[in-house]
Design an enzyme around this catalytic site. Structure first.
Site, PDB file in Angstrom:
ATOM      1  N   HIS A 123      42.266  22.893  69.984  1.00 52.27           N
ATOM      2  CA  HIS A 123      41.295  22.488  68.938  1.00 52.27           C
ATOM      3  C   HIS A 123      41.965  21.325  68.014  1.00 52.27           C
ATOM      4  O   HIS A 123      42.222  21.387  66.922  1.00 52.27           O
ATOM      5  CB  HIS A 123      41.492  23.844  67.820  1.00 52.27           C
ATOM      6  CG  HIS A 123      40.290  24.930  68.184  1.00 52.27           C
ATOM      7  ND1 HIS A 123      38.997  24.663  68.090  1.00 52.27           N
ATOM      8  CD2 HIS A 123      40.570  26.320  68.604  1.00 52.27           C
ATOM      9  CE1 HIS A 123      38.351  25.825  68.569  1.00 52.27           C
ATOM     10  NE2 HIS A 123      39.136  26.685  68.819  1.00 52.27           N
ATOM     11  N   ASP A 181      37.849  24.578  74.557  1.00 55.53           N
ATOM     12  CA  ASP A 181      38.280  24.326  73.081  1.00 55.53           C
ATOM     13  C   ASP A 181      39.265  23.582  72.927  1.00 55.53           C
ATOM     14  O   ASP A 181      40.433  23.781  72.031  1.00 55.53           O
ATOM     15  CB  ASP A 181      38.534  25.905  72.515  1.00 55.53           C
ATOM     16  CG  ASP A 181      37.272  26.647  72.045  1.00 55.53           C
ATOM     17  OD1 ASP A 181      37.505  27.674  71.314  1.00 55.53           O
ATOM     18  OD2 ASP A 181      36.137  26.554  72.788  1.00 55.53           O
ATOM     19  N   ASN A 227      33.776  27.613  74.374  1.00 54.17           N
ATOM     20  CA  ASN A 227      32.721  27.647  73.700  1.00 54.17           C
ATOM     21  C   ASN A 227      32.492  26.615  72.662  1.00 54.17           C
ATOM     22  O   ASN A 227      31.164  26.243  72.208  1.00 54.17           O
ATOM     23  CB  ASN A 227      32.423  29.077  72.799  1.00 54.17           C
ATOM     24  CG  ASN A 227      33.446  29.222  71.927  1.00 54.17           C
ATOM     25  OD1 ASN A 227      34.604  28.946  72.338  1.00 54.17           O
ATOM     26  ND2 ASN A 227      33.073  29.743  70.816  1.00 54.17           N
ATOM     27  N   HIS A 228      33.701  25.767  72.234  1.00 56.49           N
ATOM     28  CA  HIS A 228      33.312  24.721  71.190  1.00 56.49           C
ATOM     29  C   HIS A 228      32.788  23.414  71.969  1.00 56.49           C
ATOM     30  O   HIS A 228      32.813  22.342  71.357  1.00 56.49           O
ATOM     31  CB  HIS A 228      34.680  24.715  70.517  1.00 56.49           C
ATOM     32  CG  HIS A 228      34.675  25.608  69.323  1.00 56.49           C
ATOM     33  ND1 HIS A 228      34.326  25.254  68.268  1.00 56.49           N
ATOM     34  CD2 HIS A 228      34.962  26.719  69.191  1.00 56.49           C
ATOM     35  CE1 HIS A 228      34.319  26.130  67.295  1.00 56.49           C
ATOM     36  NE2 HIS A 228      34.717  27.122  67.802  1.00 56.49           N
ATOM     37  N   HIS A 273      40.185  31.880  73.651  1.00 55.92           N
ATOM     38  CA  HIS A 273      39.139  32.120  72.584  1.00 55.92           C
ATOM     39  C   HIS A 273      39.433  32.791  71.296  1.00 55.92           C
ATOM     40  O   HIS A 273      38.890  32.970  70.328  1.00 55.92           O
ATOM     41  CB  HIS A 273      38.330  33.142  73.449  1.00 55.92           C
ATOM     42  CG  HIS A 273      36.762  32.743  72.697  1.00 55.92           C
ATOM     43  ND1 HIS A 273      36.120  31.979  72.272  1.00 55.92           N
ATOM     44  CD2 HIS A 273      35.966  34.215  72.706  1.00 55.92           C
ATOM     45  CE1 HIS A 273      34.915  32.252  71.927  1.00 55.92           C
ATOM     46  NE2 HIS A 273      34.915  33.660  72.150  1.00 55.92           N
ATOM     47  N   SER A 292      27.688   2.457  55.109  1.00 55.33           N
ATOM     48  CA  SER A 292      28.149   1.872  53.853  1.00 55.33           C
ATOM     49  C   SER A 292      28.606   2.887  52.816  1.00 55.33           C
ATOM     50  O   SER A 292      29.116   2.315  51.790  1.00 55.33           O
ATOM     51  CB  SER A 292      26.840   1.050  53.281  1.00 55.33           C
ATOM     52  OG  SER A 292      25.887   2.083  53.052  1.00 55.33           O
ATOM     53  N   ASN A 294      24.748   7.017  39.523  1.00 57.16           N
ATOM     54  CA  ASN A 294      23.136   6.487  39.774  1.00 57.16           C
ATOM     55  C   ASN A 294      23.321   5.127  39.633  1.00 57.16           C
ATOM     56  O   ASN A 294      23.099   4.566  38.523  1.00 57.16           O
ATOM     57  CB  ASN A 294      21.884   6.969  39.197  1.00 57.16           C
ATOM     58  CG  ASN A 294      20.724   6.433  39.612  1.00 57.16           C
ATOM     59  OD1 ASN A 294      20.763   5.738  40.437  1.00 57.16           O
ATOM     60  ND2 ASN A 294      19.675   6.887  39.240  1.00 57.16           N
ATOM     61  N   GLU A 308      31.862   9.765  46.373  1.00 51.68           N
ATOM     62  CA  GLU A 308      32.158   9.977  45.035  1.00 51.68           C
ATOM     63  C   GLU A 308      31.257  11.244  44.589  1.00 51.68           C
ATOM     64  O   GLU A 308      31.915  12.055  43.924  1.00 51.68           O
ATOM     65  CB  GLU A 308      31.669   9.008  43.981  1.00 51.68           C
ATOM     66  CG  GLU A 308      32.648   7.922  43.815  1.00 51.68           C
ATOM     67  CD  GLU A 308      32.207   6.937  42.701  1.00 51.68           C
ATOM     68  OE1 GLU A 308      32.305   5.519  43.013  1.00 51.68           O
ATOM     69  OE2 GLU A 308      31.542   7.242  41.784  1.00 51.68           O
TER      70      GLU A 308
END
Lengths: 685, 187
Positions: free
Chosen positions: A228, A255, A287-288, A439, A624, A662, A671
């Site tokens: 992982h 995994d 499975n991952h 697993h 961006s 905005n 942010e």
């Protein structure tokens, strides 16, 4: 050669001591414990005393009784901590598995969201390609498409790039250079990533569904479980067990990616090892290794973050590569190694016949499950297709259970629970002696089931939190018993942690996770609490509190045991339910007061933060960091609808405006996401 | 105390049919609630170790479960509890039903409650005949790892972590330690 900061800790396996039952009672009113004490104490005192026998025995009896009292009380204290440790563990596992169940629902939601948001057909196409479930490409068409995807030449390497340069033929020197670079935290240039993945794919395509592994030459093979994305653990393993080579073969049991922060580095390193030693490094799909899960569990996010404009291509190439990974390995004809496990229908002959690369996603193969059907019924799939799908699905998703039988694994949403009788039957059918799988996270890094016929190996230590568990790998050697090696990758202490320390690390994090879930669901919870509190006393019974919490969070946890660490109770033992949110609150950077409906939206946003972030990044093609106000509003509106709340665009725009993000019609979503944090009220200014 | 639903003819004389009187016993009801709550608490503690979700736990975990529920048995006493709870046909695991019935009895009879703090202090004093107020690590090792129901290495290490007094270096000032030893887990 390997950097010294990767210390390894050869933790001895923990063996529970056999119970010893020799005691002397302090008072004689408990006749059932009349047992004579041994002469040990006798001798001890005999050396120092010269009084006659009777008083001697009396004194030593007293001493022993005193010793037992101290031992007994200490064992009690220790048991309380053991219980806390186990409870914390239960929390982690429940949260993990509860998350996995929602896989498909979330994935579908995401797709719908993308379609709704990207009105520009070209955009929609591009984005949908990232998450496409329709991989009906086969044969020549697939080849051409993938060639285009993998073409490294189109990406130029700037002169300013200081990282490692990889060229074909890829050799051991490249492998070592990558280790050093990754240890320094560097990211490999996209050009070289594509180069490596192209090589990888070419070799993988030639492999059978099941790797045939023999210890004849090397005399051993090491099986590594779930990593992982934990680069630290991979380093510990290489440090303790040596780098892969023709004399030191490895099987990586799936995994490799998701959850950890260096999934791509771990994947690349293992890929290069495989390319350099294709006959002695074996890969099993987990499975991952599935784009449906990568969306939710971090790999997609990691790729988008590290590889920006090349992310889309890279993710699609990974999708294709996953489908070419073998699904199991067989060591010396008698040890079967696969990621999840088996089921009542597991049959090697059938597995060998499958065209595995049809299964771009194992959980949700697009040629079986049509992409736009909400009300899809499993029963409408023809039986032979269903059975074939199950062969692969069960191998990658199943878990063992203690009792006989085989039932669907509803906990995870895929695969089966299989019992000892199924193990017996399948092993016998194929003439195998052992099943090695991964697993499941195990506290000791490994665990046996089914009368030692099934071995679970898990190689990501500290999986849930620092100190939560060890990792382990297993060495299989010709005609010798298995050797299991445990480790824990930590940079801080060298000594084994005491029980008290382990409990406090692990528990703190688990309790924090729960507290966050409470806060993220505050509106719903308060609503339910108040239903039980008709007289508005601010209190409800423990029973009611446990009921509500279980229902709203949909988590079956030992709430009564946890209660003292989560809420306040009054003198009558009733729960002061507001204290459920006592130490944490969902905070916004602005001090604008929020009304109830807005609170609900904010909680919904917090709960889906990860998903939102992935959506935002997918929309933001040029990286961006901003998306248009329009897009942002659409995403949030969609989220609101999906949550069953009636939120209108105006409300959301108000919210965004009040947080003052905005700026000229665009939203800086970093942010924005940062604005939604769950903080300790102590931190509040 | 009786709650009268409708008008009652207390004397029960012949006449119109006597409406039912529901007798409520608040003491009994609260006892019932307490029983229910206790049952749930016991089941929860048990279930934490029930890995397979089949209402059994391995026998090796019984000590932890029983102790976390407030009992303070010695290892020997634990063996007795274990034999009462386990099933001959399957000695390795304990079933929830047996667990609950035995635990209910133990709790009702207030068994294995452990000693009061004063007795624990006395126990330490027995090991400290010169009345120094402290015991050395060496002596503790000799007693705790070799006598009574001996600790294994892990238990001893965990013991010393909390027993040793940093300031006096290498000894256990037991009077203070007892507070730490008898820690209560609320509820």
């Amino acid at each position: 050669m390997l950097s010294e900061k990767w210390k390894c800790f050869c933790c001895p396996p923990i063996v529970k001591p056999p119970r010893r039952g020799v005691i002397v009672p302090m008072d004689s009113t408990r006749p059932e414990h009349e047992r004579q004490i041994q002469t040990q104490a006798h001798q001890l005192l005999a050396q120092t005393q010269t009084s006659p026998v009777k008083p001697k025995r009396k004194k030593s009896d007293l001493t022993l009784a005193a010793v037992v009292i101290i031992q007994t009380w200490f064992r009690r204290r220790r048991a309380l901590y053991e219980m806390r440790r186990k409870t914390a563990w239960t929390i982690y596992q429940n949260i993990e598995y509860a998350g996995e169940q929602d896989q498909l629902k979330l994935y579908n939601f995401f797709l719908e969201l993308m379609q709704a948001v990207t009105k520009n057909p070209h955009d929609a196409q591009v984005v949908a390609k990232v998450l496409r479930r329709n991989s009906s490409l086969t044969g020549l068409v697939e080849e051409i498409e993938t060639e285009n995807l993998a073409a490294a030449e189109v990406i130029s390497v700037e002169p300013s790039y200081r990282g490692p340069h990889i060229h074909t033929p890829i050799h051991k020197g490249h492998f070592e250079a990558l280790i050093i670079a990754f240890q320094r935290g560097e990211t490999l240039h996209a050009h070289y990533v594509f180069l490596i993945l192209q090589e990888l794919r070419n070799i993988l395509k030639r492999l059978p569904n099941i790797n045939i592994v023999s210890t004849h030459q090397s005399k051993c093979v090491t099986v590594v479980g779930d990593l992982h994305g934990s680069f630290a653990d991979l380093m510990v393993i290489f440090h303790k067990n040596g780098l892969p080579s023709n004399e030191n073969p490895y099987i990586f049991n799936g995994d490799i990616v998701d959850r950890g922060f260096q999934s791509i580095e771990v994947f690349l390193l293992i890929s290069v090892a495989f390319i350099v030693y294709p006959n002695n490094v074996y890969l099993n799909r987990g499975n991952h290794e599935d784009h449906v899960l990568n969306l939710r569990y971090g790999f997609m996010k990691e790729i988008i973050y590290k590889y920006k404009s090349n992310a889309t291509r890279l993710l699609r190439l990974m999708e294709n590569i996953y489908s070419w990974l073998p699904i199991a390995s067989l060591i010396d004809d008698h040890i079967f190694v696969t990621h999840g496990g088996i089921s009542d229908i597991t049959d090697i002959k059938k597995i060998n016949k499958i065209k595995r690369h049809k299964y771009v996603s194992v959980l949700s193969p697009s040629f079986i499950i049509p992409p736009n059907e909400d009300q899809f019924q499993i029963s409408s799939i023809p039986n032979d297709i269903l059975l074939e799908w199950r062969q692969i699905l069960d191998l990658l998703w199943s878990d063992p259970k203690q009792t006989d039988g085989c039932e669907p694994n509803t906990y995870r949403g895929g695969g089966c629970y299989w019992g000892p009788d199924v193990t017996q039957q399948v092993l016998q059918k194929h003439n195998w002696s052992l099943l090695i799988r991964s697993h499941e996270c195990k506290e000791e890094g490994f665990g046996y089931s089914h009368d030692k016929k099934v071995l679970t190996i898990f190689s990501a230590s500290n999986y849930y939190a620092a100190g939560s568990n060890r990792g382990a790998y297993v060495k299989v050697m010709t005609n010798q018993p298995l050797v299991i090696v445990q480790f824990m990758s930590t940079r801080t202490s060298q000594r084994t942690l005491t029980l008290w320390e382990r409990v406090s690390y692990v528990e703190d994090q688990a309790i924090k996770n729960l507290a966050e879930k409470f806060t993220a669901n505050k509106s719903r919870l308060m609503h339910e609490f108040q239903l039980f509190d008709v007289q508005n006393t601010g209190r409800i019974s423990v029973n009611d509190w446990c009921d509500v919490v279980t229902r709203v969070l949909d988590l079956q946890l030992p709430w009564r045991t946890l209660k003292s660490r989560l809420v306040d109770t009054d003198m009558n033992g009733n729960v002061v339910y507001e204290s459920t949110f006592r130490s944490r609150e969902l905070q916004f950077t602005s001090s604008v007061s929020t009304n109830v409906r807005r609170e609900s939206l904010c909680q919904a946003i917090y709960r889906n933060k990860d998903l939102l972030e992935t959506v935002f990044r997918a929309i933001d093609k040029d990286n961006s960091g901003v998306i248009s106000m329009q897009e942002f509003t659409e995403v949030c509106t969609f989220l609101g609808k999906h949550n069953g709340s009636t939120l209108d665009e105006k409300q959301i725009m108000d919210l965004a405006a009040s947080i003052d993000l905005n700026k000229n019609g665009v939203i800086d979503f970093n942010e924005f996401l940062e604005a939604f944090r769950i903080v300790d009220t102590g931190d509040r200014l | 105390m009786a709650t009268i639903d409708e008008e009652t003819n207390i004397a029960g004389e012949a006449g119109p049919a006597v409406p039912r009187v529901t007798l409520r016993d608040p003491v009994r009801e609260s006892e019932e609630r307490a029983n229910q709550a206790r049952l749930k608490r016991l089941t929860e503690a048990f279930t934490i170790f029930d890995q397979e979700a089949n209402n059994t736990i391995p026998s090796t975990e019984l000590g932890t479960v029983v102790r976390s529920l407030g009992l303070v048995p010695t290892e020997g006493e634990l063996q007795d509890v274990l034999s009462e709870m386990s099933d001959d046909s399957n000695p390795e695991s304990i079933h929830l039903d047996r667990f609950l019935s035995v635990m209910n009895v133990l709790l009702k009879d207030r068994r294995y409650q452990g000693e009061p703090e004063s007795k624990i202090l006395r126990a330490f004093q027995v090991l400290d005949p010169d009345n120094n107020g402290f015991i050395s690590e060496e002596e503790l090792r000799n007693y705790l790892c070799k006598e009574g129901e001996p600790f294994n290495d892990e238990e001893f290490q965990d013991f010393m972590t909390i027993a040793l007094d940093d300031e006096s270096g290498g000894v256990c000032t037991y009077k203070e330690f007892i507070q730490n030893l008898v820690v209560e887990d609320n509820d």
